[in-house]
Design a protein around this motif. Sequence first.
Motif, PDB file in Angstrom:
ATOM      1  N   UNK A 170       0.830  -1.194   0.000  1.00 21.84           N
ATOM      2  CA  UNK A 170       0.000   0.000   0.000  1.00 21.84           C
ATOM      3  C   UNK A 170       0.867   1.248   0.000  1.00 21.84           C
ATOM      4  N   UNK A 171       0.344   2.282  -0.621  1.00 17.18           N
ATOM      5  CA  UNK A 171       1.049   3.558  -0.716  1.00 17.18           C
ATOM      6  C   UNK A 171       1.067   4.249   0.641  1.00 17.18           C
ATOM      7  N   UNK A 172       2.225   4.800   1.005  1.00 17.52           N
ATOM      8  CA  UNK A 172       2.334   5.513   2.276  1.00 17.52           C
ATOM      9  C   UNK A 172       1.515   6.793   2.211  1.00 17.52           C
ATOM     10  N   UNK A 173       0.592   6.946   3.123  1.00 13.97           N
ATOM     11  CA  UNK A 173      -0.276   8.123   3.126  1.00 13.97           C
ATOM     12  C   UNK A 173      -0.768   8.388   4.542  1.00 13.97           C
ATOM     13  N   UNK A 174      -1.435   9.519   4.722  1.00 13.76           N
ATOM     14  CA  UNK A 174      -1.890   9.914   6.054  1.00 13.76           C
ATOM     15  C   UNK A 174      -2.883   8.914   6.616  1.00 13.76           C
ATOM     16  N   UNK A 175      -3.743   8.390   5.747  1.00 16.46           N
ATOM     17  CA  UNK A 175      -4.818   7.520   6.218  1.00 16.46           C
ATOM     18  C   UNK A 175      -4.316   6.222   6.841  1.00 16.46           C
ATOM     19  N   UNK A 176      -3.055   5.823   6.569  1.00 12.11           N
ATOM     20  CA  UNK A 176      -2.546   4.609   7.201  1.00 12.11           C
ATOM     21  C   UNK A 176      -1.435   4.903   8.212  1.00 12.11           C
ATOM     22  N   UNK A 177      -1.398   6.162   8.693  1.00 10.06           N
ATOM     23  CA  UNK A 177      -0.451   6.539   9.737  1.00 10.06           C
ATOM     24  C   UNK A 177      -1.119   6.459  11.114  1.00 10.06           C
ATOM     25  N   UNK A 178      -0.336   6.320  12.171  1.00 12.37           N
ATOM     26  CA  UNK A 178      -0.921   6.253  13.516  1.00 12.37           C
ATOM     27  C   UNK A 178      -1.596   7.561  13.906  1.00 12.37           C
ATOM     28  N   UNK A 179      -2.508   7.480  14.843  1.00 18.27           N
ATOM     29  CA  UNK A 179      -3.232   8.659  15.326  1.00 18.27           C
ATOM     30  C   UNK A 179      -2.242   9.712  15.839  1.00 18.27           C
ATOM     31  N   UNK A 180      -2.498  10.949  15.487  1.00 11.89           N
ATOM     32  CA  UNK A 180      -1.636  12.034  15.938  1.00 11.89           C
ATOM     33  C   UNK A 180      -0.507  12.370  14.981  1.00 11.89           C
ATOM     34  N   UNK A 181      -0.428  11.680  13.837  1.00 13.01           N
ATOM     35  CA  UNK A 181       0.617  11.965  12.848  1.00 13.01           C
ATOM     36  C   UNK A 181       0.495  13.398  12.353  1.00 13.01           C
ATOM     37  N   UNK A 182       1.607  14.109  12.347  1.00 12.56           N
ATOM     38  CA  UNK A 182       1.648  15.501  11.888  1.00 12.56           C
ATOM     39  C   UNK A 182       2.101  15.532  10.433  1.00 12.56           C
ATOM     40  N   UNK A 183       1.246  16.018   9.556  1.00 11.00           N
ATOM     41  CA  UNK A 183       1.522  15.951   8.125  1.00 11.00           C
ATOM     42  C   UNK A 183       2.089  17.253   7.562  1.00 11.00           C
ATOM     43  N   UNK A 184       2.892  17.931   8.335  1.00  5.57           N
ATOM     44  CA  UNK A 184       3.528  19.145   7.839  1.00  5.57           C
ATOM     45  C   UNK A 184       4.845  19.394   8.578  1.00  5.57           C
ATOM     46  N   UNK A 185       5.718  20.135   7.920  1.00  3.21           N
ATOM     47  CA  UNK A 185       6.988  20.547   8.522  1.00  3.21           C
ATOM     48  C   UNK A 185       6.744  21.834   9.299  1.00  3.21           C
ATOM     49  N   UNK A 186       7.056  21.801  10.573  1.00  2.12           N
ATOM     50  CA  UNK A 186       6.871  23.000  11.400  1.00  2.12           C
ATOM     51  C   UNK A 186       8.209  23.601  11.824  1.00  2.12           C
ATOM     52  N   UNK A 187       9.064  22.800  12.444  1.00  2.00           N
ATOM     53  CA  UNK A 187      10.318  23.320  12.979  1.00  2.00           C
ATOM     54  C   UNK A 187      11.465  23.024  12.011  1.00  2.00           C
ATOM     55  N   UNK A 188      12.133  24.094  11.605  1.00  3.08           N
ATOM     56  CA  UNK A 188      13.213  23.985  10.627  1.00  3.08           C
ATOM     57  C   UNK A 188      14.483  24.596  11.196  1.00  3.08           C
ATOM     58  N   UNK A 189      15.569  23.837  11.173  1.00  2.00           N
ATOM     59  CA  UNK A 189      16.880  24.338  11.580  1.00  2.00           C
ATOM     60  C   UNK A 189      17.710  24.586  10.334  1.00  2.00           C
ATOM     61  N   UNK A 190      18.453  25.679  10.324  1.00  2.00           N
ATOM     62  CA  UNK A 190      19.274  25.997   9.161  1.00  2.00           C
ATOM     63  C   UNK A 190      20.676  26.382   9.597  1.00  2.00           C
ATOM     64  N   UNK A 191      21.644  25.803   8.937  1.00  2.00           N
ATOM     65  CA  UNK A 191      23.051  26.152   9.128  1.00  2.00           C
ATOM     66  C   UNK A 191      23.436  27.132   8.022  1.00  2.00           C
ATOM     67  N   UNK A 192      23.978  28.275   8.403  1.00  2.00           N
ATOM     68  CA  UNK A 192      24.312  29.295   7.409  1.00  2.00           C
ATOM     69  C   UNK A 192      23.157  30.238   7.150  1.00  2.00           C
ATOM     70  N   UNK A 193      22.351  30.513   8.166  1.00  2.00           N
ATOM     71  CA  UNK A 193      21.151  31.342   7.994  1.00  2.00           C
ATOM     72  C   UNK A 193      21.469  32.773   7.600  1.00  2.00           C
TER      73      UNK A 193
END
Length: 335
Positions: free
Chosen positions: A2-25
């Motif tokens: 099966x294709x990896x998707x939100x509907x087959x992820x465990x409860x509480x899965x976060x489907x977005x990038x929130x915290x980003x670290x950058x080297x050389x900002x």
Amino acid sequence: MSKECVSNQPHGFKNHIEKVAIVGAGGHVGKFITEELLQTGKHQVSAITREGSTAILPPGVIVRRVDYGNQSSLVEALKGQDALIITMSVMAPPDQQNKLIEAAATAGVPWVLPNEFGGDPLDKEIGKDIFLGDAKRVYRDYIEKLGKSSWIGIACGFWYEFSLGGGPDRYGFDFKNRTVILMGNGTVKINTSTWPQCGRAVAKLLSLKILPDTEDDDSPALVNFKNNGVYISSFTINQKDMLDSVLRVTGTKLEDWKVTYTTAKERFQSGLQDFQKGDRAGFGRLLYARNFYPESNGNFEAIKGLHNDMLGLPKEDLDEFTKIGIKMSEENTAY
């Protein structure tokens, strides 16, 4: 399978990038990436900096100071991050990126954008000739070997304004003396991108959902680029297109310029010989010349296509960035 998707992820899965670290900002391309990430309003951005760094960072950036001699300080700085972006000078210690990759794996950072900003990371032929392919591949392989993070390489070509204003060993232009060196007949097209476009591309990429919502969802998702490249470009142009833009911007005519001709292969060999003698300028010459080979060049759009439209990247004004490149030449800031 099966294709990896939100509907087959465990409860509480976060489907977005929130915290980003950058080297050389605060660096050349890093500051544009940082600003664009902040402008989305979707990301908490942390700058990973050395103790004592005097880099000027945009308001809203969280500063996390680290000691590269103390791996635990890197791990601590990366805990809880969803993505790590690495932008660093070619003069940085060669083991620095490895330390960051190891720390990201230990901290459980799922996505890493290594120091890949340039040509097609998967073009083995060019990579071998410019001595960078194997070196970059080692970092990608290491990420996969550790098995905790996935990588995405940003293929953007050379930075346009930086390359135009950086002297004749790059795009061939000497603005002070009004000379230009054309390889072949100046008609081999390459992909080249501005710093702002690179910043927008990374911000748009990391604003995608991570997984499709369902198995039937074909809309763009970050997982589509897992352990692969993202191909973007501001302009697909040749040296004559650049020269035409320079003439428009400067209000000069072709007869006001001294135009000389060589071949990309001759120029590559000239750079290689100087580089082998210890002249670093020779490396820059061979690096750029190799991308103008007629039969195998830096026009990855022709082979791979571009992700500009998918990411919603705007069309840019060539002359606007030609002006910036010329100004950088005049101010000696394209280094």
